[in-house]
Design an enzyme around this catalytic site. Sequence first.
Site, PDB file in Angstrom:
ATOM      1  N   PHE A   1       1.253  -1.119  -0.201  1.00  0.00           N
ATOM      2  CA  PHE A   1       0.296  -0.119   0.128  1.00  0.00           C
ATOM      3  C   PHE A   1       0.942   1.307  -0.396  1.00  0.00           C
ATOM      4  O   PHE A   1       0.784   2.121   0.939  1.00  0.00           O
ATOM      5  CB  PHE A   1      -0.815   0.204   1.355  1.00  0.00           C
TER       6      PHE A   1
ATOM      7  N   ASP B   1       1.040  -0.796  -4.898  1.00  0.00           N
ATOM      8  CA  ASP B   1      -0.315  -0.706  -4.645  1.00  0.00           C
ATOM      9  C   ASP B   1      -1.197  -1.026  -5.818  1.00  0.00           C
ATOM     10  O   ASP B   1      -0.797  -1.774  -7.884  1.00  0.00           O
ATOM     11  CB  ASP B   1       0.263   0.696  -4.546  1.00  0.00           C
ATOM     12  N   SER B   2      -2.747  -0.479  -5.243  1.00  0.00           N
ATOM     13  CA  SER B   2      -3.126  -0.721  -6.664  1.00  0.00           C
ATOM     14  C   SER B   2      -3.763   0.425  -7.704  1.00  0.00           C
ATOM     15  O   SER B   2      -4.688   0.346  -8.971  1.00  0.00           O
ATOM     16  CB  SER B   2      -5.223  -1.835  -6.075  1.00  0.00           C
TER      17      SER B   2
ATOM     18  N   ASN C   1      -3.307  -6.202  -6.382  1.00  0.00           N
ATOM     19  CA  ASN C   1      -4.188  -5.706  -5.374  1.00  0.00           C
ATOM     20  C   ASN C   1      -3.358  -6.596  -4.140  1.00  0.00           C
ATOM     21  O   ASN C   1      -3.019  -7.802  -4.837  1.00  0.00           O
ATOM     22  CB  ASN C   1      -5.678  -6.862  -5.644  1.00  0.00           C
ATOM     23  N   ALA C   2      -2.969  -5.950  -2.966  1.00  0.00           N
ATOM     24  CA  ALA C   2      -1.790  -6.442  -2.231  1.00  0.00           C
ATOM     25  C   ALA C   2      -2.472  -7.492  -1.463  1.00  0.00           C
ATOM     26  O   ALA C   2      -1.601  -8.886  -0.982  1.00  0.00           O
ATOM     27  CB  ALA C   2      -1.805  -4.936  -0.839  1.00  0.00           C
TER      28      ALA C   2
ATOM     29  N   ASP D   1       0.992  -0.718   4.821  1.00  0.00           N
ATOM     30  CA  ASP D   1      -0.599   0.677   5.734  1.00  0.00           C
ATOM     31  C   ASP D   1      -1.020   0.955   4.299  1.00  0.00           C
ATOM     32  O   ASP D   1      -1.363   1.914   3.591  1.00  0.00           O
ATOM     33  CB  ASP D   1       0.871   2.156   4.584  1.00  0.00           C
TER      34      ASP D   1
ATOM     35  N   CYS E   1      -4.932   3.127   9.627  1.00  0.00           N
ATOM     36  CA  CYS E   1      -5.901   4.560   9.804  1.00  0.00           C
ATOM     37  C   CYS E   1      -6.955   4.790  10.930  1.00  0.00           C
ATOM     38  O   CYS E   1      -7.837   6.217  10.234  1.00  0.00           O
ATOM     39  CB  CYS E   1      -5.244   5.819   8.619  1.00  0.00           C
TER      40      CYS E   1
HETATM   41  N1  SAH Z   1       2.094   4.330   2.641  1.00  0.00           N
HETATM   42  C1  SAH Z   1       1.324   5.815   1.985  1.00  0.00           C
HETATM   43  C2  SAH Z   1      -0.353   5.591   2.274  1.00  0.00           C
HETATM   44  C3  SAH Z   1      -1.033   4.756   2.129  1.00  0.00           C
HETATM   45  S1  SAH Z   1      -3.216   4.464   1.308  1.00  0.00           S
HETATM   46  C4  SAH Z   1       2.023   6.812   2.129  1.00  0.00           C
HETATM   47  O1  SAH Z   1       2.545   6.774   3.395  1.00  0.00           O
HETATM   48  O2  SAH Z   1       2.148   7.892   1.700  1.00  0.00           O
HETATM   49  C5  SAH Z   1      -2.846   3.444   1.425  1.00  0.00           C
HETATM   50  C6  SAH Z   1      -2.851   2.887  -0.465  1.00  0.00           C
HETATM   51  O3  SAH Z   1      -3.763   1.738  -0.627  1.00  0.00           O
HETATM   52  C7  SAH Z   1      -3.461   4.095  -0.835  1.00  0.00           C
HETATM   53  O4  SAH Z   1      -2.599   4.302  -2.111  1.00  0.00           O
HETATM   54  C8  SAH Z   1      -4.424   2.951  -2.062  1.00  0.00           C
HETATM   55  O5  SAH Z   1      -4.229   3.030  -3.727  1.00  0.00           O
HETATM   56  C9  SAH Z   1      -4.112   1.445  -2.086  1.00  0.00           C
HETATM   57  N2  SAH Z   1      -4.990  -0.185  -1.820  1.00  0.00           N
HETATM   58  C10 SAH Z   1      -6.031   0.686  -1.360  1.00  0.00           C
HETATM   59  N3  SAH Z   1      -7.003  -1.453  -1.795  1.00  0.00           N
HETATM   60  C11 SAH Z   1      -5.244  -1.812  -2.151  1.00  0.00           C
HETATM   61  C12 SAH Z   1      -5.388  -3.253  -2.326  1.00  0.00           C
HETATM   62  N4  SAH Z   1      -6.709  -3.336  -2.366  1.00  0.00           N
HETATM   63  N5  SAH Z   1      -3.948  -3.621  -2.730  1.00  0.00           N
HETATM   64  C13 SAH Z   1      -3.274  -2.421  -2.699  1.00  0.00           C
HETATM   65  N6  SAH Z   1      -3.336  -1.434  -2.627  1.00  0.00           N
HETATM   66  C14 SAH Z   1      -4.906  -1.282  -2.355  1.00  0.00           C
END
Ligand code: SAH
Length: 402
Positions: free
Chosen positions: A232, A253-254, A284-285, A305, A345
Amino acid sequence: MPKSPAPESLPTVKVSPRGATRLKAGHVWVYRSDIVSADGVPSGSPVRVTDHRGKPLGTALYSSASQIAIRMIALDPVADFPALLRQRIADAIAYREPLVRDTEAYRVVFSEADFLPGLIVDRYADILSLQILTQAMDVDPVRQAIVAELTTRLHPESIVERVDPRIRELEALPPRASGLLQGEKSASTFTMNKVRFSYEALEGQKTGAFLDQRENYAAAAQYAKGDALDVFCYQGGFALHLAPHCSHITGVDSSRPALEVADQNAALNPQVLNGKEVEWIEANAFDLLKDYASSDRHYDTIVLDPPAFAKSKRDLDAALRGYKELNLRALKMLRPGGILVTCSCSYHVSQSNFLEMLADAALDARRTLRLLEVRGQAKDHPVLLNLRETAYLKCAIASVSY
Ligand code: SAH
Protein backbone atom coordinates in the site's frame (compact mmCIF):
# COMPACT_ATOMS: atom_id res chain seq x y z
CA MET A 1 -15.61 42.55 7.53
CA PRO A 2 -19.06 42.33 9.13
CA LYS A 3 -18.96 42.09 12.91
CA SER A 4 -20.46 39.05 14.65
CA PRO A 5 -23.47 39.83 16.79
CA ALA A 6 -22.91 40.45 20.49
CA PRO A 7 -22.94 37.18 22.46
CA GLU A 8 -26.26 37.80 24.08
CA SER A 9 -27.86 38.10 20.67
CA LEU A 10 -26.44 34.81 19.36
CA PRO A 11 -29.20 32.28 18.80
CA THR A 12 -29.50 29.71 21.58
CA VAL A 13 -29.38 25.92 21.30
CA LYS A 14 -30.55 23.89 24.30
CA VAL A 15 -29.05 20.46 24.88
CA SER A 16 -30.41 17.49 26.81
CA PRO A 17 -28.93 16.41 30.18
CA ARG A 18 -27.02 13.66 28.30
CA GLY A 19 -25.59 16.25 25.88
CA ALA A 20 -24.65 18.54 28.78
CA THR A 21 -22.88 15.66 30.58
CA ARG A 22 -20.81 14.93 27.48
CA LEU A 23 -19.79 18.57 27.19
CA LYS A 24 -18.87 18.74 30.87
CA ALA A 25 -16.61 15.71 30.34
CA GLY A 26 -14.63 17.74 27.83
CA HIS A 27 -16.27 16.45 24.68
CA VAL A 28 -16.94 18.98 21.96
CA TRP A 29 -19.75 17.45 19.93
CA VAL A 30 -23.45 17.16 20.62
CA TYR A 31 -25.50 14.91 18.36
CA ARG A 32 -28.86 15.95 16.95
CA SER A 33 -30.65 13.45 19.21
CA ASP A 34 -29.39 15.46 22.22
CA ILE A 35 -30.66 18.81 21.01
CA VAL A 36 -33.71 19.96 22.98
CA SER A 37 -34.36 23.11 20.97
CA ALA A 38 -32.73 24.97 18.10
CA ASP A 39 -35.73 26.88 16.83
CA GLY A 40 -34.98 29.37 14.10
CA VAL A 41 -31.20 28.90 14.36
CA PRO A 42 -29.67 29.72 10.96
CA SER A 43 -27.52 26.98 9.42
CA GLY A 44 -23.80 27.41 10.02
CA SER A 45 -24.29 29.98 12.74
CA PRO A 46 -22.31 30.42 15.95
CA VAL A 47 -24.70 29.68 18.83
CA ARG A 48 -24.98 30.04 22.58
CA VAL A 49 -25.29 26.59 24.14
CA THR A 50 -27.28 26.00 27.32
CA ASP A 51 -28.45 23.00 29.26
CA HIS A 52 -32.18 22.21 29.33
CA ARG A 53 -32.69 24.63 32.23
CA GLY A 54 -30.96 27.48 30.40
CA LYS A 55 -27.58 27.37 32.17
CA PRO A 56 -24.87 28.54 29.72
CA LEU A 57 -22.35 25.91 28.60
CA GLY A 58 -20.39 27.91 26.03
CA THR A 59 -20.35 28.78 22.33
CA ALA A 60 -20.59 26.34 19.43
CA LEU A 61 -20.96 26.17 15.67
CA TYR A 62 -24.33 24.87 14.55
CA SER A 63 -25.08 22.60 11.61
CA SER A 64 -28.67 22.22 10.48
CA ALA A 65 -27.87 19.04 8.53
CA SER A 66 -25.10 16.98 10.12
CA GLN A 67 -25.79 14.35 12.78
CA ILE A 68 -23.21 16.28 14.78
CA ALA A 69 -25.47 19.27 15.42
CA ILE A 70 -23.04 21.40 17.41
CA ARG A 71 -19.28 21.59 17.72
CA MET A 72 -18.03 23.61 20.65
CA ILE A 73 -15.55 26.41 20.04
CA ALA A 74 -15.34 28.06 23.46
CA LEU A 75 -16.54 27.72 27.04
CA ASP A 76 -17.19 31.48 27.07
CA PRO A 77 -19.38 33.74 24.98
CA VAL A 78 -17.83 34.59 21.60
CA ALA A 79 -18.57 38.07 20.26
CA ASP A 80 -16.74 37.90 16.95
CA PHE A 81 -16.26 34.44 15.44
CA PRO A 82 -14.06 35.47 12.47
CA ALA A 83 -11.71 37.26 14.92
CA LEU A 84 -11.56 34.17 17.14
CA LEU A 85 -10.87 32.06 14.08
CA ARG A 86 -7.95 34.27 13.06
CA GLN A 87 -6.48 34.00 16.56
CA ARG A 88 -6.87 30.22 16.52
CA ILE A 89 -5.09 29.96 13.17
CA ALA A 90 -2.24 32.05 14.59
CA ASP A 91 -2.16 29.75 17.64
CA ALA A 92 -2.10 26.61 15.46
CA ILE A 93 0.89 27.99 13.56
CA ALA A 94 2.66 28.91 16.82
CA TYR A 95 2.01 25.44 18.32
CA ARG A 96 3.79 23.80 15.38
CA GLU A 97 6.78 26.10 15.20
CA PRO A 98 8.93 24.26 17.77
CA LEU A 99 7.54 20.80 16.90
CA VAL A 100 7.68 20.47 13.15
CA ARG A 101 11.20 19.78 11.87
CA ASP A 102 12.84 18.77 8.62
CA THR A 103 9.85 19.26 6.42
CA GLU A 104 8.28 21.73 4.03
CA ALA A 105 4.98 19.85 4.18
CA TYR A 106 2.86 19.54 7.30
CA ARG A 107 -0.65 20.05 8.62
CA VAL A 108 -1.16 23.64 9.73
CA VAL A 109 -4.70 23.30 11.10
CA PHE A 110 -6.35 20.04 12.15
CA SER A 111 -10.00 20.78 12.83
CA GLU A 112 -11.13 19.98 16.40
CA ALA A 113 -7.55 19.27 17.47
CA ASP A 114 -6.82 22.99 16.86
CA PHE A 115 -10.21 24.15 18.18
CA LEU A 116 -11.27 24.95 14.62
CA PRO A 117 -13.92 22.30 13.94
CA GLY A 118 -14.44 21.74 10.24
CA LEU A 119 -11.23 23.32 8.97
CA ILE A 120 -8.16 21.47 7.72
CA VAL A 121 -5.16 23.25 6.24
CA ASP A 122 -2.07 21.49 4.89
CA ARG A 123 1.08 23.20 3.73
CA TYR A 124 3.08 21.82 0.83
CA ALA A 125 6.04 24.20 0.59
CA ASP A 126 4.60 27.31 -1.08
CA ILE A 127 1.07 25.96 -1.62
CA LEU A 128 -1.63 25.71 1.06
CA SER A 129 -4.41 23.19 0.62
CA LEU A 130 -7.55 23.65 2.64
CA GLN A 131 -10.65 21.59 3.30
CA ILE A 132 -13.89 23.01 4.64
CA LEU A 133 -16.03 20.37 6.28
CA THR A 134 -18.90 22.18 8.01
CA GLN A 135 -21.57 24.78 7.31
CA ALA A 136 -20.05 27.29 9.73
CA MET A 137 -16.66 27.28 8.00
CA ASP A 138 -18.30 27.67 4.59
CA VAL A 139 -19.90 31.05 5.31
CA ASP A 140 -18.35 33.85 3.21
CA PRO A 141 -16.93 36.11 5.98
CA VAL A 142 -15.45 33.01 7.63
CA ARG A 143 -13.81 31.85 4.39
CA GLN A 144 -12.42 35.36 3.91
CA ALA A 145 -10.99 35.40 7.45
CA ILE A 146 -9.33 32.00 6.89
CA VAL A 147 -7.68 33.03 3.63
CA ALA A 148 -6.63 36.43 5.03
CA GLU A 149 -5.01 35.00 8.16
CA LEU A 150 -3.20 32.22 6.31
CA THR A 151 -1.91 34.71 3.76
CA THR A 152 -0.66 37.14 6.41
CA ARG A 153 1.07 34.45 8.46
CA LEU A 154 2.45 32.06 5.85
CA HIS A 155 2.68 34.08 2.58
CA PRO A 156 1.81 31.14 0.32
CA GLU A 157 2.22 31.39 -3.44
CA SER A 158 -1.30 30.01 -3.75
CA ILE A 159 -4.18 28.55 -1.76
CA VAL A 160 -6.17 25.62 -3.08
CA GLU A 161 -9.43 24.23 -1.78
CA ARG A 162 -10.01 20.48 -1.97
CA VAL A 163 -13.69 19.60 -1.94
CA ASP A 164 -15.16 16.29 -0.83
CA PRO A 165 -18.59 16.27 -2.54
CA ARG A 166 -19.94 13.69 -0.08
CA ILE A 167 -19.22 15.95 2.88
CA ARG A 168 -20.90 18.94 1.23
CA GLU A 169 -23.91 16.76 0.62
CA LEU A 170 -24.03 15.61 4.27
CA GLU A 171 -23.80 19.25 5.41
CA ALA A 172 -26.50 20.27 2.87
CA LEU A 173 -24.07 22.71 1.25
CA PRO A 174 -24.36 23.58 -2.45
CA PRO A 175 -21.95 21.65 -4.68
CA ARG A 176 -18.61 23.29 -5.32
CA ALA A 177 -15.56 22.29 -7.35
CA SER A 178 -12.02 21.93 -6.03
CA GLY A 179 -9.84 24.75 -7.25
CA LEU A 180 -7.55 27.68 -6.59
CA LEU A 181 -8.81 30.26 -4.07
CA GLN A 182 -5.82 32.52 -4.48
CA GLY A 183 -2.76 32.59 -6.75
CA GLU A 184 -2.15 30.43 -9.80
CA LYS A 185 0.35 27.81 -8.79
CA SER A 186 -1.08 24.32 -8.37
CA ALA A 187 2.05 22.14 -8.64
CA SER A 188 5.20 22.16 -6.57
CA THR A 189 7.80 19.94 -4.94
CA PHE A 190 8.46 19.62 -1.25
CA THR A 191 11.15 18.03 0.87
CA MET A 192 10.35 15.91 3.91
CA ASN A 193 13.12 14.30 5.97
CA LYS A 194 15.50 15.08 3.06
CA VAL A 195 13.34 13.13 0.59
CA ARG A 196 11.79 15.12 -2.28
CA PHE A 197 8.22 14.66 -3.43
CA SER A 198 6.27 16.13 -6.28
CA TYR A 199 2.95 17.72 -5.44
CA GLU A 200 -0.11 18.33 -7.61
CA ALA A 201 -2.54 20.35 -5.51
CA LEU A 202 -5.64 19.27 -7.39
CA GLU A 203 -4.86 15.57 -7.67
CA GLY A 204 -4.18 12.60 -5.39
CA GLN A 205 -5.86 11.40 -2.21
CA LYS A 206 -6.41 13.37 0.98
CA THR A 207 -4.90 16.78 0.24
CA GLY A 208 -2.07 15.14 -1.70
CA ALA A 209 0.15 13.16 0.62
CA PHE A 210 -0.13 11.25 3.88
CA LEU A 211 1.48 13.89 6.05
CA ASP A 212 0.36 12.08 9.21
CA GLN A 213 3.03 9.40 8.50
CA ARG A 214 5.94 11.85 8.33
CA GLU A 215 7.51 10.94 11.68
CA ASN A 216 6.78 7.24 11.13
CA TYR A 217 8.73 7.31 7.84
CA ALA A 218 11.78 8.54 9.72
CA ALA A 219 11.27 6.06 12.57
CA ALA A 220 10.83 3.08 10.22
CA ALA A 221 13.96 4.09 8.29
CA GLN A 222 16.03 3.55 11.45
CA TYR A 223 15.23 -0.18 11.47
CA ALA A 224 14.84 -0.96 7.76
CA LYS A 225 17.28 -3.38 6.15
CA GLY A 226 17.81 -6.00 3.45
CA ASP A 227 15.02 -6.89 1.03
CA ALA A 228 12.07 -4.62 1.72
CA LEU A 229 8.43 -4.60 0.63
CA ASP A 230 6.24 -1.50 1.03
CA VAL A 231 2.65 -2.68 0.74
CA PHE A 232 0.00 0.00 0.00
CA CYS A 233 2.84 2.30 -0.98
CA TYR A 234 0.75 5.09 -2.65
CA GLN A 235 3.29 7.64 -3.94
CA GLY A 236 6.22 5.91 -2.26
CA GLY A 237 6.37 7.64 1.15
CA PHE A 238 7.76 4.68 3.10
CA ALA A 239 9.65 3.09 0.18
CA LEU A 240 11.70 6.22 -0.55
CA HIS A 241 12.53 6.77 3.11
CA LEU A 242 13.56 3.13 3.59
CA ALA A 243 15.48 2.72 0.34
CA PRO A 244 18.89 4.06 1.52
CA HIS A 245 18.98 1.40 4.26
CA CYS A 246 17.84 -1.56 2.15
CA SER A 247 19.49 -3.67 -0.52
CA HIS A 248 16.34 -3.85 -2.62
CA ILE A 249 12.91 -2.30 -2.26
CA THR A 250 9.56 -3.00 -3.89
CA GLY A 251 6.43 -0.86 -3.54
CA VAL A 252 2.97 -2.35 -4.13
CA ASP A 253 -0.28 -0.48 -4.72
CA SER A 254 -3.46 -1.06 -6.70
CA SER A 255 -3.52 2.49 -8.04
CA ARG A 256 -1.60 3.08 -11.25
CA PRO A 257 -1.73 6.91 -10.97
CA ALA A 258 -0.25 6.65 -7.44
CA LEU A 259 2.57 4.44 -8.74
CA GLU A 260 3.28 6.84 -11.60
CA VAL A 261 3.83 9.62 -9.06
CA ALA A 262 5.89 7.21 -6.93
CA ASP A 263 8.16 6.65 -9.92
CA GLN A 264 8.48 10.41 -10.53
CA ASN A 265 9.30 10.83 -6.84
CA ALA A 266 12.04 8.20 -7.12
CA ALA A 267 13.51 10.18 -10.04
CA LEU A 268 13.57 13.32 -7.85
CA ASN A 269 15.86 11.60 -5.34
CA PRO A 270 19.14 10.49 -6.96
CA GLN A 271 21.10 11.34 -3.78
CA VAL A 272 18.76 9.39 -1.55
CA LEU A 273 18.64 6.34 -3.81
CA ASN A 274 22.31 6.46 -4.76
CA GLY A 275 21.88 4.34 -7.88
CA LYS A 276 19.37 1.97 -6.28
CA GLU A 277 16.19 1.20 -8.20
CA VAL A 278 12.81 0.97 -6.55
CA GLU A 279 10.47 -1.51 -8.18
CA TRP A 280 6.78 -0.57 -8.30
CA ILE A 281 4.15 -3.28 -8.71
CA GLU A 282 0.51 -2.60 -9.52
CA ALA A 283 -1.47 -5.30 -7.73
CA ASN A 284 -4.15 -6.08 -5.21
CA ALA A 285 -2.14 -6.39 -2.01
CA PHE A 286 -4.23 -9.25 -0.62
CA ASP A 287 -3.69 -11.37 -3.76
CA LEU A 288 -0.04 -10.48 -4.05
CA LEU A 289 0.75 -11.33 -0.42
CA LYS A 290 -1.07 -14.63 -0.78
CA ASP A 291 0.91 -15.52 -3.92
CA TYR A 292 4.22 -14.43 -2.45
CA ALA A 293 3.63 -16.22 0.86
CA SER A 294 2.75 -19.48 -0.92
CA SER A 295 5.74 -19.19 -3.28
CA ASP A 296 8.07 -18.95 -0.30
CA ARG A 297 9.30 -15.42 -0.83
CA HIS A 298 11.10 -13.83 2.08
CA TYR A 299 11.84 -10.28 3.15
CA ASP A 300 13.79 -8.49 5.85
CA THR A 301 11.46 -5.51 6.13
CA ILE A 302 7.74 -5.27 5.34
CA VAL A 303 5.57 -2.15 5.64
CA LEU A 304 1.78 -2.50 5.74
CA ASP A 305 -0.16 0.75 5.46
CA PRO A 306 -3.63 -0.14 4.16
CA PRO A 307 -6.54 2.28 3.73
CA ALA A 308 -9.02 2.54 6.63
CA PHE A 309 -10.89 -0.78 6.74
CA ALA A 310 -13.35 0.32 9.45
CA LYS A 311 -15.31 3.29 8.15
CA SER A 312 -17.79 2.90 11.00
CA LYS A 313 -18.02 1.08 14.33
CA ARG A 314 -20.11 -1.64 12.69
CA ASP A 315 -17.17 -2.60 10.46
CA LEU A 316 -14.81 -3.22 13.38
CA ASP A 317 -14.83 -7.04 13.34
CA ALA A 318 -14.50 -7.29 9.57
CA ALA A 319 -11.74 -4.68 9.64
CA LEU A 320 -9.79 -6.57 12.29
CA ARG A 321 -10.06 -9.74 10.21
CA GLY A 322 -8.67 -7.82 7.21
CA TYR A 323 -5.76 -6.42 9.22
CA LYS A 324 -5.06 -9.84 10.68
CA GLU A 325 -4.93 -11.51 7.29
CA LEU A 326 -2.42 -8.96 6.00
CA ASN A 327 -0.25 -9.09 9.09
CA LEU A 328 -0.31 -12.87 9.23
CA ARG A 329 0.91 -13.15 5.64
CA ALA A 330 3.58 -10.52 6.18
CA LEU A 331 4.82 -12.24 9.34
CA LYS A 332 5.14 -15.56 7.51
CA MET A 333 7.33 -13.88 4.90
CA LEU A 334 9.68 -12.09 7.28
CA ARG A 335 13.07 -13.64 7.87
CA PRO A 336 14.27 -14.14 11.45
CA GLY A 337 15.28 -10.75 12.82
CA GLY A 338 13.07 -9.08 10.19
CA ILE A 339 11.19 -5.83 10.75
CA LEU A 340 7.45 -5.33 10.46
CA VAL A 341 6.09 -1.79 10.19
CA THR A 342 2.32 -2.09 10.43
CA CYS A 343 -0.25 0.71 10.40
CA SER A 344 -3.96 1.34 10.70
CA CYS A 345 -5.62 4.67 10.05
CA SER A 346 -9.14 3.54 11.10
CA TYR A 347 -10.10 5.52 14.15
CA HIS A 348 -12.72 2.93 15.10
CA VAL A 349 -9.82 0.50 15.64
CA SER A 350 -8.26 1.48 18.97
CA GLN A 351 -4.59 1.03 19.74
CA SER A 352 -5.43 -1.92 21.98
CA ASN A 353 -7.66 -3.53 19.30
CA PHE A 354 -4.77 -3.14 16.90
CA LEU A 355 -2.10 -4.62 19.16
CA GLU A 356 -4.38 -7.52 20.08
CA MET A 357 -4.93 -8.25 16.39
CA LEU A 358 -1.17 -8.18 15.86
CA ALA A 359 -0.57 -10.52 18.80
CA ASP A 360 -3.16 -12.94 17.36
CA ALA A 361 -1.54 -12.80 13.95
CA ALA A 362 1.86 -13.54 15.52
CA LEU A 363 0.44 -16.55 17.37
CA ASP A 364 -1.12 -17.93 14.20
CA ALA A 365 2.09 -17.31 12.25
CA ARG A 366 4.08 -19.00 15.05
CA ARG A 367 6.38 -16.02 15.29
CA THR A 368 7.33 -14.02 18.35
CA LEU A 369 7.28 -10.28 17.97
CA ARG A 370 9.26 -7.79 19.99
CA LEU A 371 7.63 -4.39 19.91
CA LEU A 372 10.18 -1.73 19.07
CA GLU A 373 7.85 1.24 18.88
CA VAL A 374 4.15 1.91 19.10
CA ARG A 375 3.50 5.18 17.35
CA GLY A 376 0.68 7.42 16.24
CA GLN A 377 0.20 10.34 13.90
CA ALA A 378 2.82 13.08 13.50
CA LYS A 379 2.66 15.92 16.04
CA ASP A 380 1.24 18.34 13.49
CA HIS A 381 -1.90 16.16 13.70
CA PRO A 382 -2.42 16.71 17.44
CA VAL A 383 -4.35 14.30 19.65
CA LEU A 384 -6.60 15.87 22.28
CA LEU A 385 -6.59 13.68 25.32
CA ASN A 386 -10.24 14.47 26.06
CA LEU A 387 -11.32 13.96 22.48
CA ARG A 388 -10.29 10.46 21.52
CA GLU A 389 -11.67 10.88 18.00
CA THR A 390 -8.64 13.03 17.21
CA ALA A 391 -6.36 9.95 17.56
CA TYR A 392 -6.71 7.69 14.56
CA LEU A 393 -3.33 6.50 13.26
CA LYS A 394 -1.51 3.53 14.75
CA CYS A 395 1.94 2.44 13.61
CA ALA A 396 3.68 -0.47 15.32
CA ILE A 397 7.28 -1.35 14.52
CA ALA A 398 8.29 -4.83 15.62
CA SER A 399 11.14 -7.25 15.26
CA VAL A 400 10.48 -10.88 14.42
CA SER A 401 12.29 -13.31 16.67
CA TYR A 402 15.20 -15.39 15.40
N1 SAH B 1 1.77 4.28 2.66
C1 SAH B 1 1.21 5.40 1.92
C2 SAH B 1 -0.26 5.63 2.16
C3 SAH B 1 -1.14 4.45 1.86
S1 SAH B 1 -2.80 4.90 1.63
C4 SAH B 1 2.01 6.66 2.24
O1 SAH B 1 2.68 6.68 3.25
O2 SAH B 1 1.91 7.63 1.50
C5 SAH B 1 -3.49 3.43 1.10
C6 SAH B 1 -3.12 3.00 -0.29
O3 SAH B 1 -3.66 1.71 -0.48
C7 SAH B 1 -3.66 3.85 -1.43
O4 SAH B 1 -2.58 4.27 -2.21
C8 SAH B 1 -4.55 2.89 -2.24
O5 SAH B 1 -4.41 3.08 -3.65
C9 SAH B 1 -4.00 1.56 -1.85
N2 SAH B 1 -4.93 0.42 -1.91
C10 SAH B 1 -6.21 0.35 -1.51
N3 SAH B 1 -6.68 -0.91 -1.62
C11 SAH B 1 -5.66 -1.66 -2.11
C12 SAH B 1 -5.50 -3.04 -2.42
N4 SAH B 1 -6.50 -3.92 -2.25
N5 SAH B 1 -4.31 -3.47 -2.87
C13 SAH B 1 -3.28 -2.61 -3.03
N6 SAH B 1 -3.37 -1.29 -2.75
C14 SAH B 1 -4.54 -0.82 -2.29
